[in-house]
Design a protein around this motif. Structure first.
Motif, PDB file in Angstrom:
ATOM      1  N   PRO A  42      67.349  54.312  57.137  1.00  0.00           N
ATOM      2  CA  PRO A  42      68.092  53.301  57.910  1.00  0.00           C
ATOM      3  C   PRO A  42      67.470  53.134  59.289  1.00  0.00           C
ATOM      4  O   PRO A  42      66.668  53.961  59.727  1.00  0.00           O
ATOM      5  CB  PRO A  42      69.497  53.919  58.001  1.00  0.00           C
ATOM      6  CG  PRO A  42      69.279  55.389  57.878  1.00  0.00           C
ATOM      7  CD  PRO A  42      68.110  55.562  56.964  1.00  0.00           C
ATOM      8  N   GLU A  43      67.838  52.072  59.956  1.00  0.00           N
ATOM      9  CA  GLU A  43      67.268  51.805  61.271  1.00  0.00           C
ATOM     10  C   GLU A  43      67.875  52.671  62.361  1.00  0.00           C
ATOM     11  O   GLU A  43      67.291  52.825  63.431  1.00  0.00           O
ATOM     12  CB  GLU A  43      67.453  50.326  61.626  1.00  0.00           C
ATOM     13  CG  GLU A  43      66.645  49.388  60.737  1.00  0.00           C
ATOM     14  CD  GLU A  43      66.808  47.940  61.142  1.00  0.00           C
ATOM     15  OE1 GLU A  43      67.602  47.680  62.082  1.00  0.00           O
ATOM     16  OE2 GLU A  43      66.154  47.081  60.537  1.00  0.00           O
ATOM     17  N   GLY A  44      69.054  53.230  62.092  1.00  0.00           N
ATOM     18  CA  GLY A  44      69.690  54.048  63.110  1.00  0.00           C
ATOM     19  C   GLY A  44      70.642  55.047  62.494  1.00  0.00           C
ATOM     20  O   GLY A  44      70.903  55.036  61.280  1.00  0.00           O
ATOM     21  N   GLU A  46      65.448  62.717  64.024  1.00  0.00           N
ATOM     22  CA  GLU A  46      64.196  62.157  63.519  1.00  0.00           C
ATOM     23  C   GLU A  46      63.967  60.775  64.133  1.00  0.00           C
ATOM     24  O   GLU A  46      64.896  59.977  64.229  1.00  0.00           O
ATOM     25  CB  GLU A  46      64.266  62.002  62.001  1.00  0.00           C
ATOM     26  CG  GLU A  46      64.476  63.301  61.244  1.00  0.00           C
ATOM     27  CD  GLU A  46      64.502  63.076  59.742  1.00  0.00           C
ATOM     28  OE1 GLU A  46      63.577  63.536  59.072  1.00  0.00           O
ATOM     29  OE2 GLU A  46      65.456  62.438  59.257  1.00  0.00           O
ATOM     30  N   THR A  47      62.722  60.508  64.521  1.00  0.00           N
ATOM     31  CA  THR A  47      62.405  59.169  65.040  1.00  0.00           C
ATOM     32  C   THR A  47      61.150  58.574  64.426  1.00  0.00           C
ATOM     33  O   THR A  47      60.951  57.361  64.501  1.00  0.00           O
ATOM     34  CB  THR A  47      62.211  59.182  66.573  1.00  0.00           C
ATOM     35  OG1 THR A  47      60.956  59.808  66.900  1.00  0.00           O
ATOM     36  CG2 THR A  47      63.346  59.903  67.279  1.00  0.00           C
ATOM     37  N   LEU A 103      62.886  54.940  64.917  1.00  0.00           N
ATOM     38  CA  LEU A 103      64.195  54.854  65.562  1.00  0.00           C
ATOM     39  C   LEU A 103      64.103  54.235  66.958  1.00  0.00           C
ATOM     40  O   LEU A 103      63.166  54.514  67.707  1.00  0.00           O
ATOM     41  CB  LEU A 103      64.792  56.260  65.669  1.00  0.00           C
ATOM     42  CG  LEU A 103      66.214  56.360  66.210  1.00  0.00           C
ATOM     43  CD1 LEU A 103      67.224  55.942  65.145  1.00  0.00           C
ATOM     44  CD2 LEU A 103      66.510  57.792  66.678  1.00  0.00           C
ATOM     45  N   ASP A 104      65.072  53.417  67.278  1.00  0.00           N
ATOM     46  CA  ASP A 104      65.215  52.913  68.647  1.00  0.00           C
ATOM     47  C   ASP A 104      65.766  54.053  69.493  1.00  0.00           C
ATOM     48  O   ASP A 104      66.940  54.427  69.374  1.00  0.00           O
ATOM     49  CB  ASP A 104      66.164  51.711  68.664  1.00  0.00           C
ATOM     50  CG  ASP A 104      66.334  51.124  70.059  1.00  0.00           C
ATOM     51  OD1 ASP A 104      65.800  51.705  71.039  1.00  0.00           O
ATOM     52  OD2 ASP A 104      67.024  50.106  70.182  1.00  0.00           O
ATOM     53  N   LEU A 123      62.950  66.142  69.405  1.00  0.00           N
ATOM     54  CA  LEU A 123      62.542  64.797  69.026  1.00  0.00           C
ATOM     55  C   LEU A 123      61.540  64.854  67.874  1.00  0.00           C
ATOM     56  O   LEU A 123      60.415  65.332  68.050  1.00  0.00           O
ATOM     57  CB  LEU A 123      61.919  64.104  70.243  1.00  0.00           C
ATOM     58  CG  LEU A 123      61.704  62.608  70.175  1.00  0.00           C
ATOM     59  CD1 LEU A 123      63.036  61.860  70.287  1.00  0.00           C
ATOM     60  CD2 LEU A 123      60.760  62.174  71.311  1.00  0.00           C
ATOM     61  N   GLY A 124      61.948  64.351  66.719  1.00  0.00           N
ATOM     62  CA  GLY A 124      61.045  64.303  65.582  1.00  0.00           C
ATOM     63  C   GLY A 124      60.001  63.218  65.755  1.00  0.00           C
ATOM     64  O   GLY A 124      60.337  62.032  65.795  1.00  0.00           O
TER      65      GLY A 124
END
Length: 341
Positions: free
Chosen positions: A234-236, A254-255, A260-261, A275-276
């Protein structure tokens, strides 16, 4: 002296092929009950083999330049099942069934009595880790809400009551891990993202109970699922800012794969963010500059002093060469951003 922008695994690291049947592991859903058939080593030698694999995982992290070291979860078939099946109240011989976050049925612990922790489960793992590294150490434990979702409840009147007893077990384990010298203990709660309504209804309360009373550094990990199993992202996050006022010091997200924004980090004031920044859906090793760019995306919302650089979740499933190369890029990318600060 504490390093600014330290680097760390989320928890797991690639296990050697001589230790575990990686093809079998990748071809099935993550084990919730014990899956001893995955181990390639005879049971009489398994402890020694897992020690040796743990040493390899520690040395890879050190050689790659990571600042915070885990045991790579080398003794585990999955992040949760070793702890979950060590508790009382579980019928180990007659598993239940529950839907995985992918919607497929999976064998799970069947709860037939009061869930309690009668003895430490992972303290020996920590002691081995600390005896073999001079770097800061982190241990991971499965979260109470996630374990309640990975079980068939045949005893409690409600899942909320079950989750609170899991929370008491997790709290006791964390207390013993800190007493044994852990620098950081992380609670893994991926099902809060997968089932946000239940997480709001009673999961958050259980997680708060698991975190209550600790003086060491605590983290909560929440993710979109293993890249090797769940490919669509998903986007977020559907559940994240709800963690803002919980009594944990760090939140692991996860980013990389989801792109991810990072503006969502504004909703987590006062928290250090793990921070992934390594995409584990792609075995190709990122360049250090790619890693640095992913870290920089967070800087408008979190100071560099409030970040820990890490992979996305599920390094267990990567080929070892890919995993090690990605860790080298992680350390190098963090150094780039650190030098810019």
């Amino acid at each position: 002296m504490t390093t600014v922008l330290p680097t760390s695994l989320v928890g797991s690291y690639a296990q050697p092929n001589w230790l575990i049947d990686r093809e079998k592991l990748a071809a099935r859903f993550p084990p919730r009950v014990r899956a001893r058939e995955l181990w390639r080593v005879d049971p009489q030698w398994i402890d020694e083999a897992q020690d040796d694999a743990t040493l390899l995982a520690i040395r890879d992290q050190e050689r790659a330049g990571l600042d915070i070291v885990t045991d790579g979860e080398q003794r585990r078939e999955s992040y949760s099942n070793r702890f979950a099946n060590a508790l009382t109240g579980i019928d180990l011989d007659n598993p239940g069934t529950a839907l995985d976050r992918s919607g497929h049925p999976n064998p799970v612990p069947r709860v037939v009595g009061k869930v309690e922790r009668k003895h430490p489960v992972q303290v020996g793992d920590l002691e081995f880790l600390k005896a073999n590294t001079d770097r800061r150490t982190k241990m991971t434990v499965p979260g109470p809400f996630t374990m309640s979702q990975q079980a068939q409840n045949d005893h409690y009147e409600s899942e909320a009551q079950l989750a609170l007893d899991y929370a008491a077990a997790v709290n006791a384990e964390i207390r013993d891990l800190f007493a044994a010298g852990a620098d950081i203990v992380q609670i893994d709660e991926p099902y809060m993202q997968a089932r946000p309504e239940k997480a709001r209804e009673y999961g958050r309360e259980a997680l708060a109970a698991a975190l209550d009373g600790h003086t060491g550094t605590t983290a909560v990990h929440i993710c979109f699922g293993y890249a090797a199993i769940i490919h669509e992202r998903p986007e977020g996050y559907s559940f994240l800012t709800e963690l803002a006022d919980l009594g944990c010091d760090q939140i692991s997200i996860e980013t990389a794969q989801s792109n991810l924004d990072d503006a969502v980090l504004e909703g987590l004031p006062g928290k250090t963010i793990i921070l992934g920044v390594l995409n584990l859906d792609d075995h190709a090793v990122e360049t250090p500059e790619t890693v640095a760019d992913r870290i920089r995306r967070a800087l408008p919302y979190k100071g560099v002093e409030d970040l820990v650089a890490a992979p996305d979740c599920g390094m267990k499933y990567l080929p070892r060469a890919s995993a090690f190369g990605k860790l080298q890029s992680l350390a190098a990318g963090a150094r780039i951003v650190r030098d810019e600060a």
